[in-house]
Scaffold this motif. Structure first.
Motif, PDB file in Angstrom:
ATOM      1  N   VAL A 152       0.832  -1.214   0.000  1.00  0.00           N
ATOM      2  CA  VAL A 152       0.000   0.000   0.000  1.00  0.00           C
ATOM      3  C   VAL A 152       0.859   1.252   0.000  1.00  0.00           C
ATOM      4  O   VAL A 152       0.593   2.204  -0.748  1.00  0.00           O
ATOM      5  CB  VAL A 152      -0.954   0.003   1.211  1.00  0.00           C
ATOM      6  N   THR A 153       1.897   1.277   0.815  1.00  0.00           N
ATOM      7  CA  THR A 153       2.747   2.461   0.907  1.00  0.00           C
ATOM      8  C   THR A 153       3.521   2.691  -0.387  1.00  0.00           C
ATOM      9  O   THR A 153       3.660   3.843  -0.839  1.00  0.00           O
ATOM     10  CB  THR A 153       3.720   2.338   2.093  1.00  0.00           C
ATOM     11  N   SER A 190       0.830   3.886  -3.103  1.00  0.00           N
ATOM     12  CA  SER A 190       0.350   5.250  -2.861  1.00  0.00           C
ATOM     13  C   SER A 190       1.483   6.259  -2.988  1.00  0.00           C
ATOM     14  O   SER A 190       1.267   7.407  -3.409  1.00  0.00           O
ATOM     15  CB  SER A 190      -0.315   5.353  -1.483  1.00  0.00           C
ATOM     16  N   TRP A 245       1.879   7.036  -6.624  1.00  0.00           N
ATOM     17  CA  TRP A 245       0.792   7.938  -7.021  1.00  0.00           C
ATOM     18  C   TRP A 245       1.087   9.382  -6.604  1.00  0.00           C
ATOM     19  O   TRP A 245       0.944  10.318  -7.399  1.00  0.00           O
ATOM     20  CB  TRP A 245      -0.511   7.454  -6.402  1.00  0.00           C
ATOM     21  N   VAL A 280      -4.543  14.768  -2.817  1.00  0.00           N
ATOM     22  CA  VAL A 280      -3.841  13.494  -2.953  1.00  0.00           C
ATOM     23  C   VAL A 280      -2.992  13.229  -1.709  1.00  0.00           C
ATOM     24  O   VAL A 280      -2.906  12.098  -1.227  1.00  0.00           O
ATOM     25  CB  VAL A 280      -2.964  13.483  -4.224  1.00  0.00           C
ATOM     26  N   THR A 319      -5.134  11.753   1.036  1.00  0.00           N
ATOM     27  CA  THR A 319      -5.454  10.358   0.747  1.00  0.00           C
ATOM     28  C   THR A 319      -4.237   9.468   0.965  1.00  0.00           C
ATOM     29  O   THR A 319      -4.351   8.359   1.511  1.00  0.00           O
ATOM     30  CB  THR A 319      -5.955  10.205  -0.697  1.00  0.00           C
ATOM     31  N   TYR A 320      -3.069   9.945   0.543  1.00  0.00           N
ATOM     32  CA  TYR A 320      -1.831   9.186   0.729  1.00  0.00           C
ATOM     33  C   TYR A 320      -1.605   8.868   2.207  1.00  0.00           C
ATOM     34  O   TYR A 320      -1.377   7.711   2.577  1.00  0.00           O
ATOM     35  CB  TYR A 320      -0.638   9.974   0.180  1.00  0.00           C
ATOM     36  N   LEU A 328      -4.070   6.293   3.559  1.00  0.00           N
ATOM     37  CA  LEU A 328      -3.791   4.933   3.092  1.00  0.00           C
ATOM     38  C   LEU A 328      -2.588   4.328   3.820  1.00  0.00           C
ATOM     39  O   LEU A 328      -2.614   3.158   4.216  1.00  0.00           O
ATOM     40  CB  LEU A 328      -3.540   4.941   1.583  1.00  0.00           C
TER      41      LEU A 328
END
Length: 323
Positions: free
Chosen positions: A264-265, A268, A271, A299, A302-303, A306
């Motif tokens: 996940v890290t 993200s 991104w 963003v 959200t980062y 997450l």
């Protein structure tokens, strides 16, 4: 801690609008002083850190309900106290800036005296609650309030474009508080999490200051996004984002992170890097707008969400990838 506006702060008229305020409006005013959106973002990092610390310490499972509630409430009170002090100190500039012109000290819903008393009450409650967990947690709570109110708001905010870099350390404190609440110590994973948020803060906040550059310039606040060219800001956003992503991956060899956190890290982070580089590419073509600057801001939120959600889940899925 003496909280009087220094000579560097603009003169403040203490004549607030005389308005008739009902109980409901007064309550909403006090809540607004705490900056609940900021509190919410800080709490997003607290509970996942507690889950991960519980697993890292070898205890397994989740922390006790009392410990989670005490830490979350204590942290919220500390963040709320910091926000309220900030509103009290910055009430002169809040009158000038459009985005803060509806704050309760500007509209007269809350008086300066009420705000100051409220700030100290929240501070005392926060410290007492966090100290009841253990003294280290209490001292870290005091440190968080001091960093935001004194270091950031009183010393740095109106003096340097690096205000949010060093003052932003206050926003990193919840992970140390959470870790200390569970383990009664501060270990390397907590330091890495602190640094992730520290490096995240500039690329999170500078795009926002680009969006509200007119406000900051009107109030003579030297936020980098307001006083520097878009290309300069975009370069800094890219550099800090790269450093943040690299730091986040240190949790794998040094923090005992497993597959969920790693995947996940990393995803993200890629991104976030893409959006940061898009902002930079737009700046080279002089195509940066308030809209695409705010995209990086959203963003970034959200980062961080997450990353810390994956941190909460990680101890319950598989084992550490290294070590």
């Amino acid at each position: 801690m003496t909280l009087h506006v220094s000579a560097t702060h603009a003169p403040i008229s203490e004549t607030s609008p005389k308005v008739s305020v009902g109980f409901s409006e007064k309550a909403k005013g006090y809540l607004a002083l705490t900056k609940p959106r900021v509190v919410e973002l800080l709490l997003v990092t607290t509970l996942p850190t507690m889950f991960f610390a519980q697993g890292f310490s070898g205890k397994g499972g989740v922390p006790s309900l009392w410990l989670m509630v005490a830490t979350m409430v204590g942290g919220a009170l500390a963040a709320g106290a910091s926000g309220a002090f900030n509103c009290y100190i910055d009430r002169d500039m809040d009158k000038i800036m459009h985005r803060t012109s509806k704050r309760p000290l500007v509209t007269g819903v809350i008086t300066p005296r009420e705000a100051l008393v409220f700030s100290w009450v929240l501070t005392v409650l926060a410290v007492v609650l966090l100290w009841s967990i253990n003294p280290l947690t209490g001292m870290l709570g005091i440190g968080a309030i001091f960093l935001y109110v004194v270091v950031y708001t009183l010393i740095l905010k109106r003096r340097t474009t690096q205000n949010i870099v060093w003052g932003g350390a206050a926003g990193c404190m919840p992970v140390l508080i959470a870790w200390a609440a569970v383990t009664n110590t501060v270990q390397w994973p907590a330091v890495i999490l602190f640094m992730i948020i520290f490096l995240w803060t500039p690329p999170h906040y500078w795009p926002l200051s680009m969006r509200y550059s007119d406000d900051y310039n009107a109030a003579n606040v030297p936020m980098l996004g307001a006083v520097a060219g878009s290309r300069t800001v975009a370069v800094q956003v890219v550099l800090y984002t790269w450093a943040m992503v690299a730091c986040s991956l240190l949790m794998i060899p040094l923090g005992g992170a497993g597959i969920v956190y790693t995947v996940v890290t990393a995803a993200s982070g890629i991104w976030f890097l893409y959006e940061a580089h898009t902002l930079y590419n737009n700046s080279k073509k002089d195509l940066v707008t308030k809209k695409n600057a705010m995209k990086v801001f959203h963003v970034s939120i959200t980062y961080l969400t997450l990353v810390f959600l994956s941190l909460a889940v990680d101890p319950f899925v598989g084992s550490a990838l290294m070590g």
